[in-house]
Design a protein around this motif. Sequence first.
Motif, PDB file in Angstrom:
ATOM      1  N   GLY A 240       0.825  -1.203   0.000  1.00 31.26           N
ATOM      2  CA  GLY A 240       0.000   0.000   0.000  1.00 31.26           C
ATOM      3  C   GLY A 240       0.856   1.248   0.000  1.00 31.26           C
ATOM      4  O   GLY A 240       2.040   1.214   0.360  1.00 31.26           O
ATOM      5  N   ILE A 241       0.265   2.334  -0.448  1.00 28.54           N
ATOM      6  CA  ILE A 241       0.908   3.643  -0.402  1.00 28.54           C
ATOM      7  C   ILE A 241      -0.067   4.592   0.276  1.00 28.54           C
ATOM      8  O   ILE A 241      -1.202   4.757  -0.180  1.00 28.54           O
ATOM      9  CB  ILE A 241       1.275   4.140  -1.816  1.00 28.54           C
ATOM     10  N   LEU A 242       0.362   5.186   1.383  1.00 29.01           N
ATOM     11  CA  LEU A 242      -0.547   5.970   2.224  1.00 29.01           C
ATOM     12  C   LEU A 242      -0.586   7.425   1.760  1.00 29.01           C
ATOM     13  O   LEU A 242      -0.006   8.312   2.385  1.00 29.01           O
ATOM     14  CB  LEU A 242      -0.107   5.864   3.682  1.00 29.01           C
ATOM     15  N   LYS A 243      -1.306   7.653   0.669  1.00 30.35           N
ATOM     16  CA  LYS A 243      -1.372   8.990   0.064  1.00 30.35           C
ATOM     17  C   LYS A 243      -1.877  10.042   1.050  1.00 30.35           C
ATOM     18  O   LYS A 243      -1.431  11.198   1.029  1.00 30.35           O
ATOM     19  CB  LYS A 243      -2.276   8.946  -1.165  1.00 30.35           C
ATOM     20  N   ALA A 244      -2.777   9.644   1.931  1.00 31.97           N
ATOM     21  CA  ALA A 244      -3.363  10.609   2.874  1.00 31.97           C
ATOM     22  C   ALA A 244      -2.307  11.299   3.730  1.00 31.97           C
ATOM     23  O   ALA A 244      -2.493  12.446   4.159  1.00 31.97           O
ATOM     24  CB  ALA A 244      -4.385   9.916   3.767  1.00 31.97           C
ATOM     25  N   ALA A 245      -1.162  10.622   3.950  1.00 34.79           N
ATOM     26  CA  ALA A 245      -0.120  11.198   4.806  1.00 34.79           C
ATOM     27  C   ALA A 245       0.484  12.456   4.205  1.00 34.79           C
ATOM     28  O   ALA A 245       1.092  13.256   4.925  1.00 34.79           O
ATOM     29  CB  ALA A 245       0.975  10.161   5.071  1.00 34.79           C
ATOM     30  N   ARG A 246       0.306  12.645   2.880  1.00 37.25           N
ATOM     31  CA  ARG A 246       0.829  13.882   2.267  1.00 37.25           C
ATOM     32  C   ARG A 246       0.082  15.116   2.792  1.00 37.25           C
ATOM     33  O   ARG A 246       0.603  16.236   2.755  1.00 37.25           O
ATOM     34  CB  ARG A 246       0.737  13.794   0.744  1.00 37.25           C
ATOM     35  N   GLY A 247      -1.128  14.882   3.306  1.00 39.15           N
ATOM     36  CA  GLY A 247      -1.917  16.002   3.818  1.00 39.15           C
ATOM     37  C   GLY A 247      -1.978  16.062   5.334  1.00 39.15           C
ATOM     38  O   GLY A 247      -2.736  16.868   5.886  1.00 39.15           O
ATOM     39  N   TRP A 248      -1.199  15.233   6.012  1.00 37.72           N
ATOM     40  CA  TRP A 248      -1.238  15.224   7.476  1.00 37.72           C
ATOM     41  C   TRP A 248      -0.694  16.528   8.043  1.00 37.72           C
ATOM     42  O   TRP A 248       0.289  17.096   7.536  1.00 37.72           O
ATOM     43  CB  TRP A 248      -0.438  14.050   8.024  1.00 37.72           C
ATOM     44  N   ASP A 249      -1.316  16.983   9.113  1.00 42.08           N
ATOM     45  CA  ASP A 249      -0.887  18.198   9.802  1.00 42.08           C
ATOM     46  C   ASP A 249      -0.127  17.865  11.060  1.00 42.08           C
ATOM     47  O   ASP A 249      -0.407  16.860  11.692  1.00 42.08           O
ATOM     48  CB  ASP A 249      -2.109  19.038  10.173  1.00 42.08           C
ATOM     49  N   PRO A 250       0.746  18.733  11.512  1.00 44.51           N
ATOM     50  CA  PRO A 250       1.253  19.864  10.740  1.00 44.51           C
ATOM     51  C   PRO A 250       2.499  19.453   9.962  1.00 44.51           C
ATOM     52  O   PRO A 250       3.194  18.533  10.368  1.00 44.51           O
ATOM     53  CB  PRO A 250       1.616  20.861  11.835  1.00 44.51           C
ATOM     54  N   LYS A 251       2.747  20.152   8.889  1.00 40.15           N
ATOM     55  CA  LYS A 251       4.006  19.998   8.152  1.00 40.15           C
ATOM     56  C   LYS A 251       4.314  18.567   7.721  1.00 40.15           C
ATOM     57  O   LYS A 251       5.172  17.889   8.305  1.00 40.15           O
ATOM     58  CB  LYS A 251       5.163  20.527   9.008  1.00 40.15           C
ATOM     59  N   PRO A 252       3.647  18.082   6.685  1.00 37.01           N
ATOM     60  CA  PRO A 252       3.928  16.731   6.201  1.00 37.01           C
ATOM     61  C   PRO A 252       5.264  16.640   5.466  1.00 37.01           C
ATOM     62  O   PRO A 252       5.811  17.644   5.003  1.00 37.01           O
ATOM     63  CB  PRO A 252       2.775  16.475   5.231  1.00 37.01           C
ATOM     64  N   SER A 253       5.780  15.416   5.336  1.00 37.09           N
ATOM     65  CA  SER A 253       6.881  15.150   4.410  1.00 37.09           C
ATOM     66  C   SER A 253       6.331  15.257   2.987  1.00 37.09           C
ATOM     67  O   SER A 253       5.120  15.119   2.773  1.00 37.09           O
ATOM     68  CB  SER A 253       7.436  13.754   4.645  1.00 37.09           C
ATOM     69  N   ASP A 254       7.214  15.472   2.012  1.00 38.19           N
ATOM     70  CA  ASP A 254       6.742  15.446   0.617  1.00 38.19           C
ATOM     71  C   ASP A 254       6.620  14.009   0.098  1.00 38.19           C
ATOM     72  O   ASP A 254       6.050  13.791  -0.975  1.00 38.19           O
ATOM     73  CB  ASP A 254       7.616  16.318  -0.297  1.00 38.19           C
ATOM     74  N   HIS A 255       7.135  13.030   0.867  1.00 39.11           N
ATOM     75  CA  HIS A 255       6.965  11.619   0.544  1.00 39.11           C
ATOM     76  C   HIS A 255       5.941  11.002   1.505  1.00 39.11           C
ATOM     77  O   HIS A 255       5.790  11.464   2.643  1.00 39.11           O
ATOM     78  CB  HIS A 255       8.273  10.854   0.732  1.00 39.11           C
ATOM     79  N   VAL A 256       5.275   9.939   1.055  1.00 35.86           N
ATOM     80  CA  VAL A 256       4.345   9.228   1.946  1.00 35.86           C
ATOM     81  C   VAL A 256       4.847   7.796   2.173  1.00 35.86           C
ATOM     82  O   VAL A 256       5.667   7.288   1.401  1.00 35.86           O
ATOM     83  CB  VAL A 256       2.911   9.201   1.375  1.00 35.86           C
ATOM     84  N   PRO A 257       4.380   7.139   3.235  1.00 38.79           N
ATOM     85  CA  PRO A 257       4.832   5.769   3.507  1.00 38.79           C
ATOM     86  C   PRO A 257       4.363   4.772   2.441  1.00 38.79           C
ATOM     87  O   PRO A 257       3.252   4.870   1.936  1.00 38.79           O
ATOM     88  CB  PRO A 257       4.176   5.437   4.858  1.00 38.79           C
ATOM     89  N   VAL A 258       5.260   3.844   2.132  1.00 36.59           N
ATOM     90  CA  VAL A 258       4.941   2.695   1.284  1.00 36.59           C
ATOM     91  C   VAL A 258       5.143   1.457   2.146  1.00 36.59           C
ATOM     92  O   VAL A 258       6.149   1.366   2.860  1.00 36.59           O
ATOM     93  CB  VAL A 258       5.864   2.641   0.043  1.00 36.59           C
TER      94      VAL A 258
END
Length: 265
Positions: A240-258
Motif C-alpha cells: 500500500g501507499i498511504l497517500k493521505a499522509a501527504r496532507g497530514w498536519d502539521p508539516k507533512p513530508s513530501d513523501h508518503v509511507p509505502v
Amino acid sequence: MRVATWNINSVRLRLPLIERFVRENKPDILCLQETKVVNDAFPEGAFEQMGFAHRAISGMKSYNGVAILSKIPFAETGVLNWQGKEDCRHIFAKLAGGPEIHCVYIPAGGDVPDPAANPKFAHKLGFLDDLAAYWRGRDDKAAPKMMLGDFNIAPLENDVWSHKQLLDVVSHTPLEVEKLLALQTAHDWIDAPRRFVPESKKLYSWWSYRARDWTVGDRGRRLDHIWITPSLLPQLQATGILKAARGWDPKPSDHVPVWADFSRP
DNA sequence: ATGGTAGCGTAGCTA
C-alpha cells in the motif's frame, strides 16, 4: 509482518507524524530516509516507546541519514558506502531467522540531466552502478532479501503524472531509468507494489513541496520503492501507499509511507 | 524559461 519505508525529511521534526503512522498502521519494521541528524541526536527514546526495540541508524549533520526501526530482533546490521563517500545512504539489517533488509537513499541528482555538466547527476548514476555491481557480486541470490527506500527514480510511464513532460526531468530520464532497471536485473529484484497495481495505473509516493496545492492535478511521482527477491514472493500478501499522509498536519513530508505485508514462513 | 517550498542551522546547500 508489515514493512514500511518513508522518506521523512527530518526525523526530529516529523516525530508526531511518525507516531501517528505507527499507531494507525502498525508496521513491524520501519525504514526511514532523510533523517537529517547525527546518531548521537537521533530520538531513540521515542522509537523505543513506539515499540521498536531494535534499531540500526546511520546519520550525519543536515543531510541524508537512514534508519531501520524494528520490533523483530536483528542478527546482524551494517552500513554500506558507494562512490567513495560516507554519506549515510545505505544501511542494512538481517532479521534473526528472517530476510535481510536494505534501506537505501539514492542521490536525488540535482536539476540538470547531464552527467558531464552536473556532478550530482554523475554521482547518482555512479551510485546506481556501484549498487548494481554489489548485488551482481553477491553469491547468495536465493537468500530472502528486500531493498527499499527513496530511490529518487520513477521508472515506469505511470510512475509519473506525465511521462512525456518528465522525460527531461531528473527522476524520470531514460538514462537513470535504464540504470535503475540494470540494478533491478542485477539481483532479480521484484517491484512489490506493481504486483498489486498494474503498470497501466498511475501510482505515486511523492508530491512536490513546490506547488501551491499538492492535490491540484495530482502531479505525483513514484520515487519510493519496495523490492523483494523471488524467494520472498510467496510470502508477499499486500502492499500500500498511504497517500493521505501527504496532507497530514502539521508539516507533512513530501513523501508518503509505502508498505508491504508478508506472511511469516 | 523561471520559480515555486521545505529543512538544517543560521548562509547557503540540498532536495
